[in-house]
Design a protein around this motif. Sequence first.
Motif, PDB file in Angstrom:
ATOM      1  N   SER A 123     -26.944 -19.684   3.040  1.00 39.67           N
ATOM      2  CA  SER A 123     -27.825 -20.767   2.562  1.00 39.67           C
ATOM      3  C   SER A 123     -28.835 -20.256   1.526  1.00 39.67           C
ATOM      4  O   SER A 123     -29.997 -20.658   1.499  1.00 39.67           O
ATOM      5  CB  SER A 123     -28.561 -21.445   3.731  1.00 39.67           C
ATOM      6  OG  SER A 123     -27.631 -22.065   4.592  1.00 39.67           O
ATOM      7  N   ILE A 124     -28.374 -19.352   0.693  1.00 37.90           N
ATOM      8  CA  ILE A 124     -29.174 -18.876  -0.443  1.00 37.90           C
ATOM      9  C   ILE A 124     -28.616 -19.521  -1.708  1.00 37.90           C
ATOM     10  O   ILE A 124     -27.400 -19.494  -1.946  1.00 37.90           O
ATOM     11  CB  ILE A 124     -29.101 -17.336  -0.567  1.00 37.90           C
ATOM     12  CG1 ILE A 124     -29.716 -16.674   0.669  1.00 37.90           C
ATOM     13  CG2 ILE A 124     -29.787 -16.854  -1.846  1.00 37.90           C
ATOM     14  CD1 ILE A 124     -29.521 -15.165   0.686  1.00 37.90           C
ATOM     15  N   GLU A 125     -29.496 -20.131  -2.498  1.00 33.62           N
ATOM     16  CA  GLU A 125     -29.049 -20.743  -3.744  1.00 33.62           C
ATOM     17  C   GLU A 125     -28.794 -19.631  -4.766  1.00 33.62           C
ATOM     18  O   GLU A 125     -29.620 -18.737  -4.964  1.00 33.62           O
ATOM     19  CB  GLU A 125     -30.105 -21.706  -4.289  1.00 33.62           C
ATOM     20  CG  GLU A 125     -29.625 -22.455  -5.521  1.00 33.62           C
ATOM     21  CD  GLU A 125     -30.580 -23.553  -5.952  1.00 33.62           C
ATOM     22  OE1 GLU A 125     -30.385 -24.093  -7.039  1.00 33.62           O
ATOM     23  OE2 GLU A 125     -31.521 -23.846  -5.178  1.00 33.62           O
ATOM     24  N   VAL A 126     -27.629 -19.707  -5.406  1.00 28.71           N
ATOM     25  CA  VAL A 126     -27.200 -18.651  -6.329  1.00 28.71           C
ATOM     26  C   VAL A 126     -27.178 -19.188  -7.757  1.00 28.71           C
ATOM     27  O   VAL A 126     -26.623 -20.261  -8.022  1.00 28.71           O
ATOM     28  CB  VAL A 126     -25.796 -18.129  -5.961  1.00 28.71           C
ATOM     29  CG1 VAL A 126     -25.369 -17.026  -6.929  1.00 28.71           C
ATOM     30  CG2 VAL A 126     -25.769 -17.640  -4.523  1.00 28.71           C
ATOM     31  N   LEU A 127     -27.776 -18.424  -8.650  1.00 31.18           N
ATOM     32  CA  LEU A 127     -27.686 -18.719 -10.076  1.00 31.18           C
ATOM     33  C   LEU A 127     -27.020 -17.529 -10.740  1.00 31.18           C
ATOM     34  O   LEU A 127     -27.535 -16.413 -10.669  1.00 31.18           O
ATOM     35  CB  LEU A 127     -29.071 -18.963 -10.679  1.00 31.18           C
ATOM     36  CG  LEU A 127     -29.722 -20.222 -10.107  1.00 31.18           C
ATOM     37  CD1 LEU A 127     -31.003 -19.855  -9.411  1.00 31.18           C
ATOM     38  CD2 LEU A 127     -29.980 -21.235 -11.191  1.00 31.18           C
ATOM     39  N   VAL A 128     -25.856 -17.752 -11.341  1.00 35.89           N
ATOM     40  CA  VAL A 128     -25.128 -16.699 -12.030  1.00 35.89           C
ATOM     41  C   VAL A 128     -25.474 -16.803 -13.511  1.00 35.89           C
ATOM     42  O   VAL A 128     -25.165 -17.789 -14.166  1.00 35.89           O
ATOM     43  CB  VAL A 128     -23.614 -16.829 -11.813  1.00 35.89           C
ATOM     44  CG1 VAL A 128     -22.885 -15.706 -12.543  1.00 35.89           C
ATOM     45  CG2 VAL A 128     -23.279 -16.809 -10.323  1.00 35.89           C
ATOM     46  N   SER A 129     -26.137 -15.786 -14.004  1.00 35.95           N
ATOM     47  CA  SER A 129     -26.572 -15.775 -15.407  1.00 35.95           C
ATOM     48  C   SER A 129     -25.467 -15.136 -16.243  1.00 35.95           C
ATOM     49  O   SER A 129     -25.296 -13.921 -16.244  1.00 35.95           O
ATOM     50  CB  SER A 129     -27.878 -14.983 -15.537  1.00 35.95           C
ATOM     51  OG  SER A 129     -28.382 -15.072 -16.840  1.00 35.95           O
ATOM     52  N   THR A 130     -24.700 -15.974 -16.951  1.00 36.99           N
ATOM     53  CA  THR A 130     -23.507 -15.496 -17.643  1.00 36.99           C
ATOM     54  C   THR A 130     -23.140 -16.451 -18.761  1.00 36.99           C
ATOM     55  O   THR A 130     -23.602 -17.601 -18.802  1.00 36.99           O
ATOM     56  CB  THR A 130     -22.322 -15.385 -16.668  1.00 36.99           C
ATOM     57  OG1 THR A 130     -21.202 -14.806 -17.342  1.00 36.99           O
ATOM     58  CG2 THR A 130     -21.923 -16.753 -16.133  1.00 36.99           C
ATOM     59  N   SER A 131     -22.273 -15.981 -19.654  1.00 35.27           N
ATOM     60  CA  SER A 131     -21.671 -16.857 -20.657  1.00 35.27           C
ATOM     61  C   SER A 131     -20.149 -16.860 -20.510  1.00 35.27           C
ATOM     62  O   SER A 131     -19.438 -17.355 -21.380  1.00 35.27           O
ATOM     63  CB  SER A 131     -22.055 -16.373 -22.063  1.00 35.27           C
ATOM     64  OG  SER A 131     -21.619 -15.037 -22.262  1.00 35.27           O
TER      65      SER A 131
END
Length: 917
Positions: A123-131
């Motif tokens: 239950s951790i919100e994940v933000l993948v910083s990518t292109s």
Amino acid sequence: MPKLILIDGSSYLYRAFHALPPLSNALGEPTGALFGVVNMLRATLKAKPDYLAFVSDAPGPTFRDALYDQYKANRPPMPDDLRAQVEPMLAIVGALGFPILRVPGVEADDVIGTLAMQAQALSIEVLVSTSDKDMAQLVGPHVTLINTMSNTVMDRAGVIEKFGVRPDQIIDFLTLTGDTVDNVPGVPKCGPKTAAKWLAEYPTLDEVIANADKIGGKIGESLREALPRLPLSRELVTIKTDVPLDVAPTDLTQRAADTEQLRALYSRYEFKAALKDLDAGTSASGSDFSRDASAPDSPESIAAEAAPTNPPEFSAPGEYELVTTQPAFEAWLEQLRHAALIAFDTETTSIDAMRADIVGISFAVEPGKACYIPLGHDYPGAPQQLDRDAVLHALKPIFEDPARPKLGQHAKYDINILSLYGIVVQGLRHDSMLESYVWNATATRHDMDSLAKKYLGYETIKYEQVAGKGAKQISFSQVDLDTACRYAAEDADITLRLHHALWPKLESAPALRKVYEEIEIPLVPVLAAMEQRGVLIDGDVLRRQSQQLGKRMLELQQQAHAVAGHEFNLDSPKQLQAVLFDELGLQAKLKTPTGQPSTNEEALEAIADTHELPRLILDYRSLAKLRSTYTDKLSGIVNPRTGRVHTSYHQGSVATGRISSSDPNLQNIPVRTEEGRRIRQAFIAPPGWKVLAADYSQIELRIMAHLSGDEGLLRAFREGGDVHRATAAEVFGVPPEQISTNQRRAAKAINFGLMYGMSAFGLARQLGVDRGEASDYMGRYFSRYPGVRAFMEATRERAHRDGYVETIFGRRLYLENLTSRNQGLRQGAERAAVNAPMQGSAADIIKRAMIAVAAWLKDRDDTHMLMQVHDELVFEVRADAVDAVRAGVVERMSGAAELAVPLLVDVGVGANWDEAH
């Protein structure tokens, strides 16, 4: 929910390397990619995530290489300038306190995929910083992609919008399309639309495979042929989510930053803003980048925080006022009277400024706030609007006050529009298009939409969104007021925001600021006045020329038919291919993208010495182009308001700084053919006036002499003789008076060819000699002019070191492909590097000359500057003022730059442009 940001370090390093100019520090170390990544990292920390990690590819092969030995086989090796930035990047990442993950045997994608799935289960919100588009397969209820380079967020809806399929279908989608970058085989000719269409009908790859025999046409055949390869492709594009890791998501907390190491690294690589933030953070809290309780709550807010160079106010929505009452207008007038800088924009009925009617005008005096004053919306039921003439009368003193600084985006157009209503705009201080153009001419297009996206991270409202497109497009006067206000006021607002983003960049580079303030901005009203004046055309002369061209084209057509032995359509590439290559058996030197023999101009020139037909076709096309572009067209575009033809000059379109011309292009009329020169006979002066043409003599060669400092070349110009004859004497070892016509022609080809980076092969082809003889000419040239060779080599070295070259006045000319693995592209960039300082300096000089001449002519009514054509200025001069104007023009053009050799100007006068030569 707690948040985890996973940074795809490999993706961002490559993106920053290709997106940013090739920067370097004082030690000559490349820093461009490093700068981009560091900005992204600093912005990520300001987003205050609970957990974070920097994930990068480990050196060595991965399991995918074992699966398929051709995996990523097409990828060139990492450029040296990029490889040199990897270790500094990791050092800075570590000093910032980021956990760094590099797992052998897998790719960064797999590590990110594994952590994302583990975090989602916690239950951790994940933000993948990518292109990386492959990452779209990870998107889920608590996994979102953010691209801090473009300031965009991609959730489930974003994936569907971009790809046309759900996140759970991305693996199948990528399997079908394949990946040329990674060399993953897909279904040949299956593009994104086809793959999305198949997956809409058959929701999984397995179902597509099961129903392959139902898909018809050649694409169906391609699918069936690819079936044996698809399982492997699916395995290659699938991100592993079960990589054994030594850490869990909750272990990924930031360590205390090593501020001393950061200060040393930021100082070495000259990251001034990062140093400033570092010092501010240390002095404020005793520890750099300290956390607080105001962390943003949504992926969107984190994406906005993480944008590397865009303050939030640059990309936030604006507040726009529709002004339709006198009190509201008076309130805006008061704001304009006290504004430090006025951003303005006009809305009209046409993109042709000399044929348009004004529909409305917008203003902004602070970022995020703007107004729109409608003046000519005339759709049925349109609300009452302020009187156009009264509004323009009230605005006239503001527009014409040179002490009130003004700003536009491509302001020349708006200046021309307002001139139709008797308003002479003065006090133009800035133009956001030109700020971008001077800062980096090749970084992007310089239209508002492109600039807003690049420098603000802002998506503007497009004209088609408010007026439609194609045959259904309506005039802006038909757009309803509320919609028009959102679109038009945004233009003024974004222009002001762009200025706030771009002006600090120019302020940080004094030479570029000087180019902007002393050349580009003062030139805007000069070009506007030339466009407003227009040029007088003799329609009868053009009509006679059209008839003569048509007659000559018919003769060439008949000759071509006689040579071929039958009639065929000279305008049909397919029929030309059949005649030239099938029937006559000529060997094609160039191919089309589809592999067919090319019949374009370059291809025909390449075979013109093997048979007479290609030359006949080239001559026919040349005349056809003259007829369609000029003799048939010019009479039809005479402006009924003025009786003249009005071109548009463009400052922001040519990387070297050259001015270009369009609608019509008056700079492209051929001067080397009799037919081309005759067209200039139609450019006439009115009764009692003359056409005066002033042309720089061999300006680029003179600039080469100045920049190279070569004594032989300097002496040739200082002595005032024929420089081509002097070069021939040096190269051929013959006294100047004994030089033959062919020797002078060869010397001229060498002088100009070497300046444009011509090879021995190119020179041989131009002179009609073998390559060895051409190479010998070049060797003798460089032995006689060693300063030229030294200058060319030094220029190439500077270009590789800095990523750009400069003109005499400091304009930067960035060059792509200097580090390309493709030898042809790299050599082309090096040739451009040598030539660009000459072309760019020549462009700057004639612009300076135009500004000086226009200032001198300001109070005269006997002369008008009409045209700028490469190194030539064309004027309309009253007959009794010709001598005085000739002297004044020569004085100012020759004084536009202080070179080591004289700047000579040739002047001609006549009843028409051709006679003036």
